[in-house]
Design a protein around this motif. Structure first.
Motif, mmCIF file in Angstrom:
data_model
loop_
_atom_site.group_PDB
_atom_site.id
_atom_site.type_symbol
_atom_site.label_atom_id
_atom_site.label_comp_id
_atom_site.label_asym_id
_atom_site.label_seq_id
_atom_site.Cartn_x
_atom_site.Cartn_y
_atom_site.Cartn_z
ATOM 1 N N LEU A 186 1.522 3.302 -27.378
ATOM 2 C CA LEU A 186 2.530 2.359 -27.847
ATOM 3 C C LEU A 186 3.658 3.068 -28.581
ATOM 4 C CD1 LEU A 186 -0.202 -0.038 -29.128
ATOM 5 C CD2 LEU A 186 1.491 -0.746 -27.413
ATOM 6 N N THR A 187 4.891 2.626 -28.306
ATOM 7 C CA THR A 187 6.065 3.216 -28.939
ATOM 8 C C THR A 187 6.678 2.229 -29.928
ATOM 9 O OG1 THR A 187 6.543 4.481 -26.928
ATOM 10 C CG2 THR A 187 8.314 4.274 -28.528
ATOM 11 N N SER A 188 6.971 2.728 -31.126
ATOM 12 C CA SER A 188 7.639 1.915 -32.141
ATOM 13 C C SER A 188 8.613 2.804 -32.918
ATOM 14 C CB SER A 188 6.615 1.307 -33.111
ATOM 15 O OG SER A 188 6.039 2.321 -33.923
ATOM 16 N N ALA A 189 9.274 2.227 -33.892
ATOM 17 C CA ALA A 189 10.213 2.998 -34.717
ATOM 18 C C ALA A 189 9.495 4.090 -35.489
ATOM 19 C CB ALA A 189 10.956 2.065 -35.673
ATOM 20 N N GLU A 190 8.214 3.925 -35.679
ATOM 21 C CA GLU A 190 7.436 4.906 -36.452
ATOM 22 C C GLU A 190 6.846 6.005 -35.578
ATOM 23 O OE1 GLU A 190 4.529 2.777 -38.637
ATOM 24 O OE2 GLU A 190 5.989 1.693 -39.875
ATOM 25 N N GLY A 191 6.994 5.888 -34.249
ATOM 26 C CA GLY A 191 6.456 6.912 -33.364
ATOM 27 C C GLY A 191 5.553 6.320 -32.295
ATOM 28 N N VAL A 192 4.554 7.109 -31.894
ATOM 29 C CA VAL A 192 3.646 6.707 -30.817
ATOM 30 C C VAL A 192 2.236 6.505 -31.384
ATOM 31 C CG1 VAL A 192 2.617 7.363 -28.604
ATOM 32 C CG2 VAL A 192 5.006 7.947 -29.091
ATOM 33 N N LYS A 193 1.603 5.419 -30.955
ATOM 34 C CA LYS A 193 0.255 5.105 -31.411
ATOM 35 C C LYS A 193 -0.632 4.830 -30.209
ATOM 36 C CE LYS A 193 -2.414 1.583 -33.884
ATOM 37 N NZ LYS A 193 -2.352 0.267 -34.569
ATOM 38 N N SER A 194 -1.834 5.384 -30.224
ATOM 39 C CA SER A 194 -2.798 5.150 -29.143
ATOM 40 C C SER A 194 -3.677 3.952 -29.482
ATOM 41 C CB SER A 194 -3.676 6.388 -28.933
ATOM 42 O OG SER A 194 -2.897 7.498 -28.551
ATOM 43 N N GLU A 195 -3.947 3.144 -28.468
ATOM 44 C CA GLU A 195 -4.778 1.955 -28.658
ATOM 45 C C GLU A 195 -5.637 1.747 -27.422
ATOM 46 O OE1 GLU A 195 -6.036 -1.115 -31.083
ATOM 47 O OE2 GLU A 195 -4.119 -0.144 -31.554
ATOM 48 N N THR A 196 -6.919 1.476 -27.630
ATOM 49 C CA THR A 196 -7.834 1.148 -26.535
ATOM 50 C C THR A 196 -8.256 -0.303 -26.680
ATOM 51 O OG1 THR A 196 -8.662 3.415 -26.349
ATOM 52 C CG2 THR A 196 -10.030 1.671 -25.424
ATOM 53 N N ILE A 197 -8.012 -1.076 -25.628
ATOM 54 C CA ILE A 197 -8.306 -2.506 -25.664
ATOM 55 C C ILE A 197 -9.320 -2.830 -24.573
ATOM 56 C CG2 ILE A 197 -7.352 -4.827 -25.374
ATOM 57 C CD1 ILE A 197 -4.623 -3.595 -26.184
ATOM 58 N N ARG A 198 -10.343 -3.540 -24.939
ATOM 59 C CA ARG A 198 -11.304 -4.046 -23.959
ATOM 60 C C ARG A 198 -11.282 -5.565 -24.015
ATOM 61 N NH1 ARG A 198 -16.429 0.229 -23.830
ATOM 62 N NH2 ARG A 198 -15.169 1.944 -22.955
ATOM 63 N N PHE A 199 -11.020 -6.160 -22.860
ATOM 64 C CA PHE A 199 -10.871 -7.606 -22.787
ATOM 65 C C PHE A 199 -12.233 -8.282 -22.858
ATOM 66 C CE2 PHE A 199 -7.057 -5.873 -21.081
ATOM 67 C CZ PHE A 199 -6.047 -6.790 -21.347
ATOM 68 N N ASN A 200 -12.298 -9.338 -23.662
ATOM 69 C CA ASN A 200 -13.548 -10.092 -23.759
ATOM 70 C C ASN A 200 -13.778 -10.937 -22.510
ATOM 71 O OD1 ASN A 200 -14.247 -9.180 -26.359
ATOM 72 N ND2 ASN A 200 -12.857 -10.663 -27.306
ATOM 73 N N ASP A 201 -12.693 -11.462 -21.942
ATOM 74 C CA ASP A 201 -12.820 -12.297 -20.738
ATOM 75 C C ASP A 201 -13.102 -11.437 -19.519
ATOM 76 O OD1 ASP A 201 -12.291 -14.577 -22.194
ATOM 77 O OD2 ASP A 201 -10.131 -14.506 -21.803
ATOM 78 N N LYS A 202 -14.042 -11.872 -18.718
ATOM 79 C CA LYS A 202 -14.370 -11.197 -17.463
ATOM 80 C C LYS A 202 -13.591 -11.857 -16.327
ATOM 81 C CE LYS A 202 -17.625 -8.855 -19.636
ATOM 82 N NZ LYS A 202 -17.627 -9.560 -20.925
ATOM 83 N N LEU A 203 -13.304 -11.082 -15.301
ATOM 84 C CA LEU A 203 -12.644 -11.627 -14.125
ATOM 85 C C LEU A 203 -13.698 -11.908 -13.060
ATOM 86 C CD1 LEU A 203 -9.801 -12.271 -12.910
ATOM 87 C CD2 LEU A 203 -9.971 -10.069 -11.747
ATOM 88 N N VAL A 204 -13.841 -13.153 -12.710
ATOM 89 C CA VAL A 204 -14.745 -13.591 -11.643
ATOM 90 C C VAL A 204 -13.963 -14.531 -10.730
ATOM 91 C CG1 VAL A 204 -16.845 -13.345 -13.025
ATOM 92 C CG2 VAL A 204 -15.589 -15.498 -13.051
ATOM 93 N N ASP A 205 -14.536 -14.846 -9.599
ATOM 94 C CA ASP A 205 -13.825 -15.714 -8.664
ATOM 95 C C ASP A 205 -13.480 -17.056 -9.302
ATOM 96 O OD1 ASP A 205 -12.808 -16.304 -6.010
ATOM 97 O OD2 ASP A 205 -14.505 -17.662 -5.808
ATOM 98 N N SER A 206 -14.369 -17.574 -10.135
ATOM 99 C CA SER A 206 -14.126 -18.883 -10.752
ATOM 100 C C SER A 206 -13.006 -18.840 -11.782
ATOM 101 C CB SER A 206 -15.414 -19.407 -11.396
ATOM 102 O OG SER A 206 -15.866 -18.516 -12.401
ATOM 103 N N THR A 207 -12.617 -17.646 -12.253
ATOM 104 C CA THR A 207 -11.509 -17.540 -13.196
ATOM 105 C C THR A 207 -10.223 -18.083 -12.585
ATOM 106 O OG1 THR A 207 -12.527 -15.502 -14.036
ATOM 107 C CG2 THR A 207 -10.297 -15.967 -14.766
ATOM 108 N N PHE A 208 -10.101 -17.987 -11.259
ATOM 109 C CA PHE A 208 -8.912 -18.485 -10.575
ATOM 110 C C PHE A 208 -8.886 -20.010 -10.492
ATOM 111 C CE2 PHE A 208 -9.199 -14.121 -9.269
ATOM 112 C CZ PHE A 208 -7.890 -13.713 -9.113
#
Length: 246
Positions: A186-208
């Motif tokens: 991520l880029t901001s006025a303060e520089g670059v920050k690393s972030e790891t995000i794991r989504f709680n929602d799963k993708l399944v056919d019924s998600t559509f």
């Protein structure tokens, strides 16, 4: 005379090696192909047996219901869109070995293939980011993530990829789940920050929810969130968005 004898001995020693080398067969690789739905179309040219490296083959997709279920394209190993051309020319080698699916269009409710169509970052802190999307088939105890796609986004705008990385939900009636991990620089006025995000929602056919599109989102600090957009594959998606040849 001594040189002649030495040369003769060398030739005699090399002969068995040359014979053995000449007898080694070329490597072979297996390419198979099938239709996503035999009622909508069929495949020609599938060898369904191992062939010598360097052999040239052509897989052909034949539409049997062109108006209602036109041919969309070829998918390799259920994970990569490789061509929208009905005839797929291949050279048999390690890279091209695998299974090819001739995908025919059908309703969103029945379609078992989807792709990531957008990545969007909303934030009042960060101006943008480079990202890597990883995925994992959600099975018991699974923690391995594989590369799905990479790119660069500007905050507030939607990144659209090349639509070549594919998600397969399995045969009709199966319930394959996917989970996603997003690595951000991520880029901001303060520089670059690393972030790891794991989504709680799963993708399944019924998600559509019986539609062609869906989204999963998550917030990763008080002012920032990210959204992944997905779409079931269709003929229109690849009229202007065909993958480039490697």
């Amino acid at each position: 005379m001594k040189k002649s004898i030495k040369s003769l001995l060398l030739i005699l020693l090399l002969c068995p090696l040359l014979v053995l080398t000449a007898c080694v067969p070329p490597p072979t690789f297996l390419i198979t192909a099938s239709s996503s739905e035999p009622a909508w179309g069929r495949v020609n040219g599938s060898p369904n047996e191992s062939l010598n490296e360097g052999t040239q083959i052509t897989l052909g997709a034949i539409e049997t219901s062109a108006q209602e279920h036109p041919f969309i394209g070829w998918i390799k190993d259920y994970s990569k869109f490789v061509s929208a051309e009905t005839d797929l020319e291949l050279v048999v080698n390690e890279e091209n070995a695998g299974h090819y699916t001739a995908l025919f269009d059908e309703s969103a409710n029945s379609m078992r293939f989807a792709t990531l169509t957008g990545v969007k970052l909303n934030s009042t802190i960060y101006t943008g980011a480079t990202f890597t999307v990883n995925y994992s088939v959600n099975v018991s105890g699974s923690s391995n993530y594989n590369l799905f796609t990479t790119g660069t986004i500007v905050t507030g705008e939607t990144f659209v990829g090349d639509l070549t990385s594919i998600i397969y939900f399995g045969a009709l009636g199966s319930n394959r789940e996917y989970k996603f991990e997003l690595l951000l620089e991520l880029t901001s006025a303060e520089g670059v920050k690393s972030e790891t995000i794991r989504f709680n929602d799963k993708l399944v056919d019924s998600t559509f929810n019986q539609t062609s599109t869906c989204e999963i989102s998550t917030q990763f600090d008080e002012t920032s969130s990210v959204t992944l957009s997905f779409q079931k594959l269709s003929k229109d998606m690849y009229k202007t968005a065909q993958p480039e040849e490697e």
